[in-house]
Structures are given as C-alpha cells and as structure tokens.
Design a protein around this motif. Structure first.
Motif, PDB file in Angstrom:
ATOM      1  N   ASP A  73       0.831  -1.205   0.000  1.00 50.25           N
ATOM      2  CA  ASP A  73       0.000   0.000   0.000  1.00 50.25           C
ATOM      3  C   ASP A  73       0.869   1.260   0.000  1.00 50.25           C
ATOM      4  O   ASP A  73       0.615   2.214  -0.742  1.00 50.25           O
ATOM      5  CB  ASP A  73      -0.939  -0.008   1.199  1.00 50.25           C
ATOM      6  CG  ASP A  73      -1.954   1.123   1.160  1.00 50.25           C
ATOM      7  OD1 ASP A  73      -2.411   1.501   0.069  1.00 50.25           O
ATOM      8  OD2 ASP A  73      -2.308   1.630   2.245  1.00 50.25           O
ATOM      9  N   GLU A  74       1.901   1.251   0.819  1.00 45.15           N
ATOM     10  CA  GLU A  74       2.802   2.406   0.893  1.00 45.15           C
ATOM     11  C   GLU A  74       3.495   2.664  -0.450  1.00 45.15           C
ATOM     12  O   GLU A  74       3.564   3.799  -0.921  1.00 45.15           O
ATOM     13  CB  GLU A  74       3.833   2.155   1.989  1.00 45.15           C
ATOM     14  CG  GLU A  74       4.743   3.331   2.262  1.00 45.15           C
ATOM     15  CD  GLU A  74       5.691   3.033   3.406  1.00 45.15           C
ATOM     16  OE1 GLU A  74       5.819   3.901   4.270  1.00 45.15           O
ATOM     17  OE2 GLU A  74       6.313   1.951   3.416  1.00 45.15           O
ATOM     18  N   MET A  77       0.986   4.010  -2.970  1.00 50.45           N
ATOM     19  CA  MET A  77       0.708   5.437  -2.774  1.00 50.45           C
ATOM     20  C   MET A  77       1.857   6.291  -3.299  1.00 50.45           C
ATOM     21  O   MET A  77       1.635   7.323  -3.928  1.00 50.45           O
ATOM     22  CB  MET A  77       0.432   5.744  -1.294  1.00 50.45           C
ATOM     23  CG  MET A  77      -0.907   5.246  -0.826  1.00 50.45           C
ATOM     24  SD  MET A  77      -1.473   5.918   0.760  1.00 50.45           S
ATOM     25  CE  MET A  77      -0.134   5.540   1.866  1.00 50.45           C
ATOM     26  N   GLU A  81       1.419   8.826  -6.374  1.00 49.83           N
ATOM     27  CA  GLU A  81       1.757  10.254  -6.218  1.00 49.83           C
ATOM     28  C   GLU A  81       2.505  10.750  -7.464  1.00 49.83           C
ATOM     29  O   GLU A  81       2.213  11.815  -8.002  1.00 49.83           O
ATOM     30  CB  GLU A  81       2.603  10.428  -4.961  1.00 49.83           C
ATOM     31  CG  GLU A  81       3.003  11.846  -4.668  1.00 49.83           C
ATOM     32  CD  GLU A  81       2.012  12.547  -3.750  1.00 49.83           C
ATOM     33  OE1 GLU A  81       2.032  13.777  -3.759  1.00 49.83           O
ATOM     34  OE2 GLU A  81       1.244  11.880  -3.049  1.00 49.83           O
ATOM     35  N   GLU A 110      -6.095   5.554  -4.317  1.00 53.64           N
ATOM     36  CA  GLU A 110      -6.333   6.558  -3.272  1.00 53.64           C
ATOM     37  C   GLU A 110      -5.060   6.797  -2.476  1.00 53.64           C
ATOM     38  O   GLU A 110      -4.495   5.876  -1.881  1.00 53.64           O
ATOM     39  CB  GLU A 110      -7.439   6.100  -2.332  1.00 53.64           C
ATOM     40  CG  GLU A 110      -7.777   7.139  -1.294  1.00 53.64           C
ATOM     41  CD  GLU A 110      -8.851   6.692  -0.320  1.00 53.64           C
ATOM     42  OE1 GLU A 110      -8.932   7.296   0.753  1.00 53.64           O
ATOM     43  OE2 GLU A 110      -9.590   5.739  -0.633  1.00 53.64           O
ATOM     44  N   ILE A 111      -4.633   8.034  -2.464  1.00 53.35           N
ATOM     45  CA  ILE A 111      -3.431   8.427  -1.731  1.00 53.35           C
ATOM     46  C   ILE A 111      -3.875   9.066  -0.416  1.00 53.35           C
ATOM     47  O   ILE A 111      -4.580  10.066  -0.418  1.00 53.35           O
ATOM     48  CB  ILE A 111      -2.590   9.437  -2.537  1.00 53.35           C
ATOM     49  CG1 ILE A 111      -2.203   8.846  -3.882  1.00 53.35           C
ATOM     50  CG2 ILE A 111      -1.354   9.864  -1.752  1.00 53.35           C
ATOM     51  CD1 ILE A 111      -1.670   9.866  -4.871  1.00 53.35           C
ATOM     52  N   ASP A 112      -3.478   8.458   0.676  1.00 54.23           N
ATOM     53  CA  ASP A 112      -3.854   8.979   1.993  1.00 54.23           C
ATOM     54  C   ASP A 112      -2.647   8.841   2.926  1.00 54.23           C
ATOM     55  O   ASP A 112      -2.488   7.838   3.612  1.00 54.23           O
ATOM     56  CB  ASP A 112      -5.052   8.215   2.549  1.00 54.23           C
ATOM     57  CG  ASP A 112      -5.474   8.721   3.930  1.00 54.23           C
ATOM     58  OD1 ASP A 112      -4.935   9.767   4.377  1.00 54.23           O
ATOM     59  OD2 ASP A 112      -6.321   8.074   4.550  1.00 54.23           O
ATOM     60  N   TRP A 113      -1.784   9.862   2.934  1.00 52.97           N
ATOM     61  CA  TRP A 113      -0.569   9.802   3.745  1.00 52.97           C
ATOM     62  C   TRP A 113      -0.856   9.951   5.233  1.00 52.97           C
ATOM     63  O   TRP A 113       0.030   9.757   6.057  1.00 52.97           O
ATOM     64  CB  TRP A 113       0.439  10.844   3.282  1.00 52.97           C
ATOM     65  CG  TRP A 113       1.015  10.505   1.942  1.00 52.97           C
ATOM     66  CD1 TRP A 113       0.836  11.178   0.774  1.00 52.97           C
ATOM     67  CD2 TRP A 113       1.845   9.381   1.622  1.00 52.97           C
ATOM     68  NE1 TRP A 113       1.494  10.549  -0.250  1.00 52.97           N
ATOM     69  CE2 TRP A 113       2.128   9.437   0.247  1.00 52.97           C
ATOM     70  CE3 TRP A 113       2.362   8.321   2.360  1.00 52.97           C
ATOM     71  CZ2 TRP A 113       2.912   8.496  -0.411  1.00 52.97           C
ATOM     72  CZ3 TRP A 113       3.159   7.373   1.712  1.00 52.97           C
ATOM     73  CH2 TRP A 113       3.416   7.470   0.346  1.00 52.97           C
ATOM     74  N   LYS A 114      -2.085  10.273   5.603  1.00 53.49           N
ATOM     75  CA  LYS A 114      -2.437  10.379   7.022  1.00 53.49           C
ATOM     76  C   LYS A 114      -2.891   9.030   7.570  1.00 53.49           C
ATOM     77  O   LYS A 114      -3.103   8.885   8.763  1.00 53.49           O
ATOM     78  CB  LYS A 114      -3.526  11.426   7.211  1.00 53.49           C
ATOM     79  CG  LYS A 114      -3.036  12.824   6.890  1.00 53.49           C
ATOM     80  CD  LYS A 114      -4.119  13.850   7.062  1.00 53.49           C
ATOM     81  CE  LYS A 114      -3.565  15.215   6.674  1.00 53.49           C
ATOM     82  NZ  LYS A 114      -4.571  16.238   6.704  1.00 53.49           N
ATOM     83  N   LYS A 115      -3.031   8.067   6.677  1.00 56.57           N
ATOM     84  CA  LYS A 115      -3.449   6.728   7.081  1.00 56.57           C
ATOM     85  C   LYS A 115      -2.445   6.152   8.065  1.00 56.57           C
ATOM     86  O   LYS A 115      -1.243   6.350   7.923  1.00 56.57           O
ATOM     87  CB  LYS A 115      -3.493   5.850   5.826  1.00 56.57           C
ATOM     88  CG  LYS A 115      -3.974   4.452   6.047  1.00 56.57           C
ATOM     89  CD  LYS A 115      -3.828   3.585   4.795  1.00 56.57           C
ATOM     90  CE  LYS A 115      -4.409   4.203   3.564  1.00 56.57           C
ATOM     91  NZ  LYS A 115      -4.376   3.310   2.418  1.00 56.57           N
TER      92      LYS A 115
END
Length: 125
Positions: A73-74, A77, A81, A110-115
């Motif tokens: 996942d990382e 993302m 990006e 879906e990019i969600d770096w706050k995850k």
C-alpha cells in the motif's frame, strides 16, 4: 589591438574552464545525492524484509502478510503520487513497459498519507 584579443581569449578560456568545472562539480553532487538516496532505500527495504522474514520463520503468517500488505500500500501510494501529481513521463513509461495493468491502477489509487497502519507483533508459536 593584439592585447585586447589576447585578453578576450584569456577571459573566454577562463569562462570555459569555469563552466566545465561547474558542470563536473554539479554532476558529482547529483551523483552523490542519488547514491545516498539509493543506499537509504536499499537499507530501509532490507530492514523491512528482515522483519517479514522473521515473522515467516516464526510461523506468523498472518502478521507477515499484514506487513506485506502495508508495504505494498505504501509503495502504491508513492507511485500513485508520481503518476497522479508529478506526471513524470519517464516513470509512466517504465511502469507501463513492465506491468501493463499497474499504470491504470495507479491513476485511480487513493493516496492517503495520514493513514495509520497498526502492525501486530509476531507471537512465536
């Protein structure tokens, strides 16, 4: 007149030397930064692979799969990006050549770096 020509040639020659020195120093600086970045990436991946390997060796398949899922996942993302926001054609071409479905997935990933990922510790069996 002769002195002016010699002086102009000396200045031109000095400028050429300064230019080539600047180019050489610039390339060395870029090369150094790339080497450091590649080394750090390799170190971090190795560290991660060792943790996953230890989980597998200890019989903690679920924990190892979870860690792999987080890592995938990382990386997805990170690549998304580049594909969605930076639009670097060289990266898109590289991906498309090696995985004909991944580029399409990255365009909508879906990019969600706050995850936050919470990983379970391996409890040896």
């Amino acid at each position: 007149m002769k002195n002016r020509i010699l002086f102009s040639l000396a200045i031109l020659f000095s400028m050429l030397i300064a230019y080539f020195i600047g180019v050489s120093v610039g390339k060395q600086g870029i090369s150094y930064v790339l080497d450091v970045t590649q080394g750090e990436l390799a170190f971090n991946h190795l560290k991660r692979y060792r943790v996953i390997k230890e989980d597998l060796e200890s019989g903690c398949l679920e924990e190892a799969l979870e860690k792999l899922s987080f890592s995938v996942d990382e990386q997805m993302m990170l690549l998304a990006e580049y594909v969605q926001h930076h639009k670097v054609e060289a990266i898109n071409s590289y991906i498309a050549k090696r995985d004909d479905t991944l580029l399409g997935q990255l365009k909508s990933y879906e990019i969600d770096w706050k995850k936050e990922w919470v990983e379970k510790k391996c409890q040896e069996i």
